[in-house]
Design an enzyme around this catalytic site. Structure first.
Site, PDB file in Angstrom:
ATOM      1  N   MET A  25       0.842  -1.196   0.000  1.00 30.41           N
ATOM      2  CA  MET A  25       0.000   0.000   0.000  1.00 30.41           C
ATOM      3  C   MET A  25       0.873   1.242   0.000  1.00 30.41           C
ATOM      4  O   MET A  25       1.091   1.875   1.023  1.00 30.41           O
ATOM      5  CB  MET A  25      -0.941  -0.015   1.212  1.00 30.41           C
ATOM      6  N   HIS A 133       4.389   5.298   1.917  1.00 30.77           N
ATOM      7  CA  HIS A 133       3.269   4.428   2.279  1.00 30.77           C
ATOM      8  C   HIS A 133       1.979   5.231   2.403  1.00 30.77           C
ATOM      9  O   HIS A 133       1.963   6.375   2.864  1.00 30.77           O
ATOM     10  CB  HIS A 133       3.553   3.711   3.598  1.00 30.77           C
ATOM     11  N   HIS A 134       0.894   4.614   1.985  1.00 35.80           N
ATOM     12  CA  HIS A 134      -0.400   5.283   1.960  1.00 35.80           C
ATOM     13  C   HIS A 134      -0.892   5.672   3.356  1.00 35.80           C
ATOM     14  O   HIS A 134      -1.703   6.594   3.506  1.00 35.80           O
ATOM     15  CB  HIS A 134      -1.437   4.369   1.285  1.00 35.80           C
ATOM     16  N   CYS A 135      -0.410   4.984   4.389  1.00 33.09           N
ATOM     17  CA  CYS A 135      -0.876   5.314   5.737  1.00 33.09           C
ATOM     18  C   CYS A 135      -0.338   6.661   6.215  1.00 33.09           C
ATOM     19  O   CYS A 135      -0.862   7.231   7.180  1.00 33.09           O
ATOM     20  CB  CYS A 135      -0.507   4.213   6.733  1.00 33.09           C
ATOM     21  N   ALA A 137      -0.287   9.532   4.340  1.00 34.34           N
ATOM     22  CA  ALA A 137      -1.213  10.551   3.846  1.00 34.34           C
ATOM     23  C   ALA A 137      -1.834  10.054   2.548  1.00 34.34           C
ATOM     24  O   ALA A 137      -1.396   9.053   1.976  1.00 34.34           O
ATOM     25  CB  ALA A 137      -0.505  11.881   3.625  1.00 34.34           C
TER      26      ALA A 137
END
Length: 239
Positions: A25, A133-135, A137
């Site tokens: 992700m 990583h998407h977590c 932002a």
């Protein structure tokens, strides 16, 4: 001395939990430059603009069923910048292949979840492959972060920002944001109460209608919670 921890939001935690070897992700961006960039200057720009966002100095820590952002005590920018060269003439096809390979490779969860690959000698200049990583932002927020690295003039004047002064500058700003948020929430509550009283004056049966609507929403949520699991189909297989 305990290292600073910040609870991860529910939305960011959901992106983190979707991570798997078959589907990393992460958000990737490729920046192409007409001329090579001195590596020393690139690191300095990142230190002064990119790393002012504290999240890029923090790693993910899980304690039980809770997840936190925690300052990385061993953070060093050299762990996140990698110099690469494309095979052969190093054209667009080779760049796309390299990007595909790296985008399919998970980040190192022992460190802050970002990497920048400096690709030298690309079409007479260079390219940067940014992986985040998407977590951390969403895509739009990260585009704004990348744009903050750029200038309107070719030779901007950079000045080093120390970590200590940066932390001191953030403290009053955090207090101001907290006070502003409290004031905004209080004003919103007053406005909502005024609207409610006005609705009651104009329509005496408004509270009953509101309670009925809330009851219907509660029933719908209960039905959704009691819905049986979806059947196992070919659309639910691993990637």
């Amino acid at each position: 001395m305990t290292r600073r921890q910040t609870p991860m939001s529910a939305v960011d935690r959901s992106w983190l939990r979707m991570e798997c070897p078959e589907n990393p992700m992460m958000i990737s961006a490729v920046l192409v430059f007409d001329q090579p960039i001195a590596l020393k200057r690139l690191k300095r720009t990142l230190e002064e603009r990119f790393l002012t966002f504290r999240r890029f100095r923090q790693r993910v820590v899980t304690e039980g069923d809770r997840t936190y952002w925690q300052d990385d005590p061993l953070f060093h920018i050299d762990n996140h910048i990698h110099v690469l060269a494309l095979p052969g003439d190093g054209g667009k096809q080779e760049l796309q292949t390299l990007t595909s390979d790296l985008t399919s490779t998970s980040l190192d969860f022992r460190r802050p979840l970002w990497q920048i690959h400096y690709i030298e000698n690309y079409q007479g200049g260079c390219a940067l492959l940014v992986r985040i990583h998407h977590c951390i932002a969403d895509g739009i927020s990260l585009v704004r972060v990348l744009l903050s690295l750029t200038d309107n003039s070719p030779e901007p004047r950079l000045s080093r920002v120390s970590t200590s002064s940066q932390s001191k500058a953030h403290a009053p700003q955090g207090l101001r944001q907290l006070a502003s948020r409290a004031l905004h929430n209080g004003q919103t509550a007053i406005d909502q109460a005024g609207l409610f009283l006005k609705s009651v004056r104009n329509e005496p049966g408004y509270p009953f209608k509101l309670a009925t609507t809330a009851g219907n929403i509660a029933v719908d949520l209960l039905k959704l919670g009691l819905t049986p699991a979806e059947p196992d189909t070919c659309l639910k297989r691993p990637l």
